[in-house]
Design a protein around this motif. Structure first.
Motif, PDB file in Angstrom:
ATOM      1  N   SER A 136       0.842  -1.299   0.194  1.00 59.90           N
ATOM      2  CA  SER A 136       0.097  -0.142   0.020  1.00 59.90           C
ATOM      3  C   SER A 136       0.694   1.331  -0.098  1.00 59.90           C
ATOM      4  O   SER A 136       0.422   2.309  -0.021  1.00 59.90           O
ATOM      5  CB  SER A 136      -0.974   0.000   1.227  1.00 59.90           C
ATOM      6  N   ARG A 138       2.487   2.918   2.198  1.00 59.43           N
ATOM      7  CA  ARG A 138       2.263   4.023   3.249  1.00 59.43           C
ATOM      8  C   ARG A 138       3.177   4.498   4.010  1.00 59.43           C
ATOM      9  O   ARG A 138       4.277   3.985   4.068  1.00 59.43           O
ATOM     10  CB  ARG A 138       1.322   2.962   4.437  1.00 59.43           C
ATOM     11  N   GLN A 507      -6.797  -2.701  -0.008  1.00 61.41           N
ATOM     12  CA  GLN A 507      -6.257  -2.155   1.150  1.00 61.41           C
ATOM     13  C   GLN A 507      -6.715  -0.629   0.995  1.00 61.41           C
ATOM     14  O   GLN A 507      -6.668   0.031   0.193  1.00 61.41           O
ATOM     15  CB  GLN A 507      -4.997  -1.947   1.244  1.00 61.41           C
ATOM     16  N   SER A 509      -7.028   3.083   3.127  1.00 59.54           N
ATOM     17  CA  SER A 509      -6.211   3.924   4.262  1.00 59.54           C
ATOM     18  C   SER A 509      -6.722   5.155   4.191  1.00 59.54           C
ATOM     19  O   SER A 509      -6.966   5.824   3.086  1.00 59.54           O
ATOM     20  CB  SER A 509      -4.774   3.774   4.238  1.00 59.54           C
ATOM     21  N   SER A 519      -6.648   2.093   8.600  1.00 63.07           N
ATOM     22  CA  SER A 519      -6.114   1.265   7.423  1.00 63.07           C
ATOM     23  C   SER A 519      -6.933  -0.031   7.681  1.00 63.07           C
ATOM     24  O   SER A 519      -6.859  -0.664   8.584  1.00 63.07           O
ATOM     25  CB  SER A 519      -4.546   1.112   7.103  1.00 63.07           C
TER      26      SER A 519
END
Length: 804
Positions: A136, A138, A507, A509, A519
């Motif tokens: 993802s 992140r 996913q 978030s 998330s």
């Protein structure tokens, strides 16, 4: 988690290892470092906006400076510079807003340090370090404090005493078990569970027949950073029940051309001549036009190894798994990319590994600890590893559709074990000749030959139109595994297997106000496994009793797994964060190990009767992080459970699956005594039980090969002496474990020392492992086979690195 806010890089040393950018590489001329400029001399400078560390290196090369960096510059960006400037002015521009400042130590040596280390500011913000192992991309600030990104400067700071990636991770992250000092990864458990190893997001694990040798054969020269995500995680497929470790390899930057020569020698003080071990690495990176390039080649050779008792360590102390002594190792890495247009890049990378260990003597398992059997010369073939890995792909930016990448990969590995001598307790089943059941097969050592290929798609799609900052990450995987488990003589000793895998994931978030990051995601995975029929070969039991060959009947099966994850990170203040997370991961059973034992010790001769299934692990974690001006700490408590855990009992030579639960806690802490000296610690506790008789109660402790030690503590002090001499002293204690009757694992305590000093335009290194030459039992190695294996004695490592 260590970052700019927590000055993690200071924990592991100085970037003097990357100092003195000199000369010419990839054919692009650069100013010689020998033509040093004073702080007031001006030069015409043109540096494009980009990575801060790379910009500093470019400036240092132009002015002939050595850089000594305290603090983690990972993820920080620098603005562009163009004009006539002196070095002081240029450094001020590059470091503006980074939370770092600088000072001249000598006329040609500059120290870059976090402003908090000087006490001039109360706080700094986290850098925008992006973690890709979750698929993802992140920011690390939105993830659990237990997530760690080990930057290149931190890696190089550890090279004074080790070139093993496993040790680099273990010295940086709590929860990773003590090194077994061999090639294998069977004891590389994290929180008592399995570890998934990725290289640039591509899995190196071979779960259908665990070949183990992964981290130990990855060349540290090719690594840019290491992402460690503790806990179960299924976003990259099976294998991550304890942690995900993603190795990020180097990528060349156009206009930032470097060439590095790095060499070291290592010896045990008990016999410097017989243990002499040289290593040389040549590497470079850069690019021209739209093409970026990076590559490295490392060649090394080792001699004997010695334990703390002064005795030579057996080359194969753990029955076929081999070690790092008496070997020749060659690793070649290359990566190339071409930017087709802005936001679109094609790339290709390859890694080739050639490893060979020439063993002189068999191991005597009757002594305590096990020892070299000088009366019995080794009669088998060398232990070998011949592996090659290829990855190609396309990075894209399609605007509203999203940014992401499509990767195609092909992994081909041939891993040949050592031949193990007979032992009445630990190795009493040995492969016999096909045409003579009373004679041993001299080529009976095992080979795991695996091919794995497939593709991976990951895309980040911005949903700002729905909610500001929300991102949907989505994609899928297609994988294929082909496993052959044979003897060197070419006979199947395990059933040939093929497995197809298909997966999709999503996913989501988003930041919920500036105080909370949320998330959550889901992944669906399906595996179709085909296990072929094969003739399980005949064996000799106790060298006298033939075990007749038997026909194993294969079959087909499918695994299905739906896994979820969810987390919330609460930013109470600029200094205090807390995360609450739930995650699921799973691992496919080591089917090859089951089929090898077919018809022995009650193991079924029919695949349909094995009753094995994927093991799904659920992890619950609460973690917190505090980052003050002089004190930084992270802490976590967790519990992981599963209904079908995989357990191997070395006493009965049986594998089984049953319910289990593991609990644990982790802590890191660091305190600045002064601007040049700090102390710190890593601590972890883990313990677990399982349902041995499958009655629903967790009545038995997990075996030692899952948890060799319940508690591990590492303490360290790091200091700059005489301005730019960096020294680090550390010690690691592993607690004893006596949960298993008649199988106590003793405690161990080992101290180490490392030092770095800029000299001759490069950096000299000195490392001493086990500086007091302590005699101790290696807890991980002893736990794996159920007998005592001595830990390695004092070693001295001297190296030099120069960058041109």
């Amino acid at each position: 988690m260590k970052n700019t806010k927590m000055t993690k890089a200071r924990l592991l040393g100085t970037s003097a290892l990357v100092a003195a950018v000199l000369g010419v590489s990839f054919g692009v001329p650069m100013t010689s470092a020998n033509a040093q400029a004073s702080a007031t001399d001006t030069q015409a400078i043109t540096i494009d906006a980009g990575n801060l560390r790379a910009s500093l290196d470019q400036l240092a090369a132009q002015f002939g400076l050595q850089l000594i960096v305290q603090g983690d510059l990972s993820g920080l960006q620098a603005q562009s510079i163009s004009g006539e400037l002196d070095v002081t002015q240029a450094l001020s521009v590059l470091l503006a807003g980074s939370g770092h400042s600088f000072e001249f130590i000598t006329d040609d040596s500059v120290r870059v340090f976090p402003i908090t280390a000087q006490g001039t500011e109360s706080s700094v913000t986290l850098p925008n370090v992006v973690v890709s192992a979750t698929r993802s991309r992140r920011s690390i600030s939105s993830m659990s404090p237990t997530v760690v990104v080990i930057g290149r400067e931190q890696i190089e700071a550890q090279l004074a005493k080790t070139s093993d990636v496993t040790n680099v991770i273990r010295n940086s992250v709590p929860g990773f078990m003590f090194d077994d000092q061999s090639l294998i990864g069977s004891t590389e458990t994290f929180r008592g569970r399995d570890v998934q190893v990725l290289v640039d997001g591509i899995s190196r694990n071979t779960p259908l027949r665990n070949s183990s040798r992964i981290l130990s054969l990855i060349d540290v020269a090719q690594i840019e950073s290491i992402e460690v995500i503790p806990g179960s995680n299924a976003m990259n497929g099976d294998g991550a029940t304890g942690a995900t470790i993603n190795i990020i390899t180097k990528t060349g930057q156009v206009g930032e051309n470097t060439f590095v020569v790095d060499g070291h020698v290592r010896s045990y003080t008990d016999d410097i001549g017989e243990s002499f071990a040289p290593s040389l690495t040549l590497s470079g990176s850069g690019g021209v036009g739209a093409v970026d390039l990076a590559g490295s080649i490392t060649a090394s050779k080792t001699g004997n190894a010695y334990d703390g008792y002064g005795n030579q360590v057996p080359s194969d102390a753990m029955l076929g798994q081999g070690g790092f002594d008496n070997n020749e190792d060659l690793n070649v890495f290359g990566k190339a990319g071409v930017t087709v247009t802005e936001g679109h890049r094609l790339f290709f990378s390859t890694e080739v590994v050639r490893f060979r260990q020439d063993i002189d003597y068999f191991t005597d398992l009757t002594t305590d600890p096990v020892s070299v059997n000088y009366d019995k010369a080794y009669t088998g073939q060398p232990l070998e590893d011949e592996s090659q890995y290829f990855t190609g792909g396309y990075e894209y930016d399609f605007g509203k559709v999203g940014k992401g990448d499509l990767k195609l990969f092909y992994n081909d590995s041939y891993k040949q074990a050592a031949l193990s001598d007979f032992d009445a307790t630990h190795n009493n089943f040995q492969l016999a000749l096909a045409n003579n059941t009373s004679a041993l097969d001299p080529l009976g050592q095992s080979v795991i030959d695996t091919v794995k290929y497939g593709l991976k798609l990951s895309t980040d799609t911005s949903l700002d139109s729905v909610y500001d900052g929300m991102t949907l990450t989505w994609g899928g995987d297609l994988t294929f595994d082909d496993v052959k488990y044979r003897s060197v003589s070419g006979r199947d000793i395990g059933a040939p297997m093929e497995q197809d895998g298909k997966a999709v994931f999503a996913q989501l978030s988003a930041p919920v106000t500036r105080f909370v990051d949320l998330s959550g995601g889901v992944r669906y995975e399906k595996f179709d496994l085909t296990v072929d029929d094969y003739l399980r070969p005949n064996y000799l039991y106790n060298r006298t009793t033939p075990i007749a060959a038997a026909q194993f009947t294969g079959g087909n099966t499918s695994y299905n797994a739906v896994t979820y994850n969810a987390s919330a990170v609460v930013h109470w203040t600029e200094k205090l964060d807390t995360s609450f997370s739930y995650s699921e991961g799973f691992s496919v059973p080591d089917i090859g190990a089951y089929t090898r034992r077919a018809g022995i010790s009650g193991a079924p001769l029919n695949f349909a009767s094995l009753d094995v299934d994927a093991s799904k692990v659920k992890t619950y974690e609460i973690a917190t992080r505090y980052s003050g001006q002089d004190f930084r700490t992270t802490g976590a408590v967790y519990m992981s459970t599963n209904e079908r855990g995989d357990t191997f009992d070395s006493a009965t030579n049986k594998l089984s699956q049953q319910k289990e639960r593991i609990i644990g806690a982790e802590l890191t802490a660091e305190y600045d005594i002064s601007e040049d000296t700090y102390i710190g610690a890593l601590a972890s506790y883990v313990e677990g039980r399982y349902d041995k008789d499958k009655d629903g109660d967790l009545e038995e402790w997990l075996p030692n090969n899952r948890i060799p030690s319940p508690f591990r503590f590492t303490g360290y002090v790091d200091s700059y002496v005489w301005d730019d001499l960096n020294m680090r002293f550390d010690g690691t204690y592993t607690a004893p474990r006596s949960k298993i009757d008649d199988a106590k694992i003793d405690s161990s305590l080992v101290f180490n020392l490392s030092a770095h000093y800029p000299v001759l335009g490069g950096t000299a290194r000195l490392g001493v492992e086990n500086i007091f030459d302590a005699s101790y039992e290696n807890p991980a190695a002893s736990a794996l086979r159920g007998y005592s294996v001595a830990g390695h004695g004092r070693t001295i490592m001297m190296g030099f690195r120069r960058e041109f």
